[in-house]
Design an enzyme around this catalytic site. Sequence first.
Site, PDB file in Angstrom:
ATOM      1  N   ASP A  20       0.915  -1.134   0.000  1.00 18.73           N
ATOM      2  CA  ASP A  20       0.000   0.000   0.000  1.00 18.73           C
ATOM      3  C   ASP A  20       0.954   1.182   0.000  1.00 18.73           C
ATOM      4  O   ASP A  20       1.597   1.462   1.020  1.00 18.73           O
ATOM      5  CB  ASP A  20      -0.868   0.010   1.261  1.00 18.73           C
ATOM      6  CG  ASP A  20      -1.837   1.181   1.268  1.00 18.73           C
ATOM      7  OD1 ASP A  20      -1.387   2.312   0.984  1.00 18.73           O
ATOM      8  OD2 ASP A  20      -3.023   0.983   1.536  1.00 18.73           O
ATOM      9  N   HIS A  21       1.096   1.864  -1.134  1.00 18.44           N
ATOM     10  CA  HIS A  21       2.225   2.790  -1.227  1.00 18.44           C
ATOM     11  C   HIS A  21       2.130   3.951  -0.226  1.00 18.44           C
ATOM     12  O   HIS A  21       3.125   4.581   0.087  1.00 18.44           O
ATOM     13  CB  HIS A  21       2.445   3.283  -2.670  1.00 18.44           C
ATOM     14  CG  HIS A  21       1.507   4.376  -3.098  1.00 18.44           C
ATOM     15  ND1 HIS A  21       0.241   4.131  -3.550  1.00 18.44           N
ATOM     16  CD2 HIS A  21       1.660   5.712  -3.146  1.00 18.44           C
ATOM     17  CE1 HIS A  21      -0.342   5.283  -3.847  1.00 18.44           C
ATOM     18  NE2 HIS A  21       0.503   6.260  -3.622  1.00 18.44           N
ATOM     19  N   HIS A  46      -5.763   2.831   1.267  1.00 15.62           N
ATOM     20  CA  HIS A  46      -5.019   3.970   1.812  1.00 15.62           C
ATOM     21  C   HIS A  46      -5.716   4.612   3.023  1.00 15.62           C
ATOM     22  O   HIS A  46      -5.103   4.816   4.072  1.00 15.62           O
ATOM     23  CB  HIS A  46      -4.809   5.048   0.741  1.00 15.62           C
ATOM     24  CG  HIS A  46      -4.206   4.533  -0.534  1.00 15.62           C
ATOM     25  ND1 HIS A  46      -3.216   3.579  -0.557  1.00 15.62           N
ATOM     26  CD2 HIS A  46      -4.429   4.840  -1.842  1.00 15.62           C
ATOM     27  CE1 HIS A  46      -2.863   3.331  -1.814  1.00 15.62           C
ATOM     28  NE2 HIS A  46      -3.589   4.077  -2.607  1.00 15.62           N
TER      29      HIS A  46
END
Length: 481
Positions: free
Chosen positions: A171-172, A234
């Site tokens: 999950d960047h 996010h």
Amino acid sequence: MSFDLVFFGGTGDLTWRKLMPALFQAFRHGKLPGGGRILAVARDDRSDADYRAFIKERFSEVEPSKRPSDEEFARFAELLHYRRMDLSQPADYAGLKAWLDERGADTAVLYLATSPHLFPVICEQLGAAGLNGPKVRVVLEKPLGHDLASAQEINRVVRSVFTETQAFRIDHYLGKPSVQNLMALRFGNALFEPLWRRESIANIQITLAESLGVGTRGDFYDRTGALRDMIQNHALQLLTMIAMEPPSTNDADAIRDEKLKVLRSLKPFTAESVARDVVRGQYRAGTADGKKVPGYLEEVKVPAGSHCETFVALRTEVQNWRWAGVPFYLRTGKRLAARDAQIVVNFRPVPHPIFPGPTLANKLVIKLQPEDGLELHMLAAKGSGTSDALAPVSLDLDFDKAFPSDRVGAYERLLLDAIAGRLNLFVRSDEQEQAWRWVEPILDAWQRDGSSLKTYAAGSWGPAAASALVARDGCAWAEEQ
Ligand code: BG6
């Protein structure tokens, strides 16, 4: 430590837009361990030289300060290799294994930067070829599934081939320095902890606003929508970091256990509460950066009459002793008034005001992007004149100024962590599945009832219903306060 990093989907957008530039930054900063090889695999025939030329050309699309000079690229390109693979062919995996075994690096990181529907077949083939030994790590790029069942199916296959400690789910947002600062703020400092609870906090707002539209990704986006694209991953990850109990150590599982508890404590949605507490919207034509922009339905590759949401605002609660009754508002959208990601912690007002003039409840703003910082809003005496009335001021901390040369981008950090085997910033399968379990009633309710979709003008802050959602509790979004 020597490593091999293999990108499945080696010619795809994600690889050249995000991963290669991030690796180049790590290389430029001297952070990439020596003795590394980077191998791109894809369907078509290319030589190493062709692939290097392809990446070099693509670097022209990267922002200028992050572009390599010819000399820098020549040195970086020595790490790059290319291999043609048909992802359904066992012989091609055997060939990959032979290529990796020939050198026998300390670790092999296999990054699946392909469409997720290929994850199961790739993992099965990797297992069958024996590419799942203890030196191997697999990195899975989002979206990990489309709903709970598809996420569980991906995880079932991944688990049948790899152990959980070999699986790095990206999950960047977790790689952003500003997001790591949430952990530092809460657990590296004693100051906030006594206040971090229902007795002191009135509500918490998480906003992930984008000013861009869906661009050329209309077909992908239309199958996804804002709830799956931003909230399920996010926004919920941010919520867990805000709401979690202090972990006993900084180890991956200690942290992930606490995040999972938060996800399990989220108030479940019902058809009635979706109708009451979730707003979904879609942008219509409007203005962005002073220019006229089309509505979602006019974007390329968006099907006529689509009901896909480009905006979500919702109200939820974390049902435990620390947070009972405190509203958590989450909001995300495309084509909003600004690119702005922030978390606002609204504290309760003083119990008994003694000063004349307006009162103000303290507010901590955790700014994630475009700026990365903290703002603490408070009242202070101006000291001018004779009035005792107080005036609002804020304590401002700008992390880009505080640490000017140390900031590492999200993908750079996550790639380095995957190479080093650090799992803290990756999502565990049970977290990911629990997040799907929680959003699913919303997806179901929308599917049953298409009439809840509201529109909003591009360049605004979303449908009026989003303001009404918080106004009902006597609150307002940050930009309305
Ligand atoms: C991605 C979404 O995960 O995050 C995109 O798929 C979105 O739709 C992007 O634009 C936002 O990331 P960032 O880092 O630009 O906030």
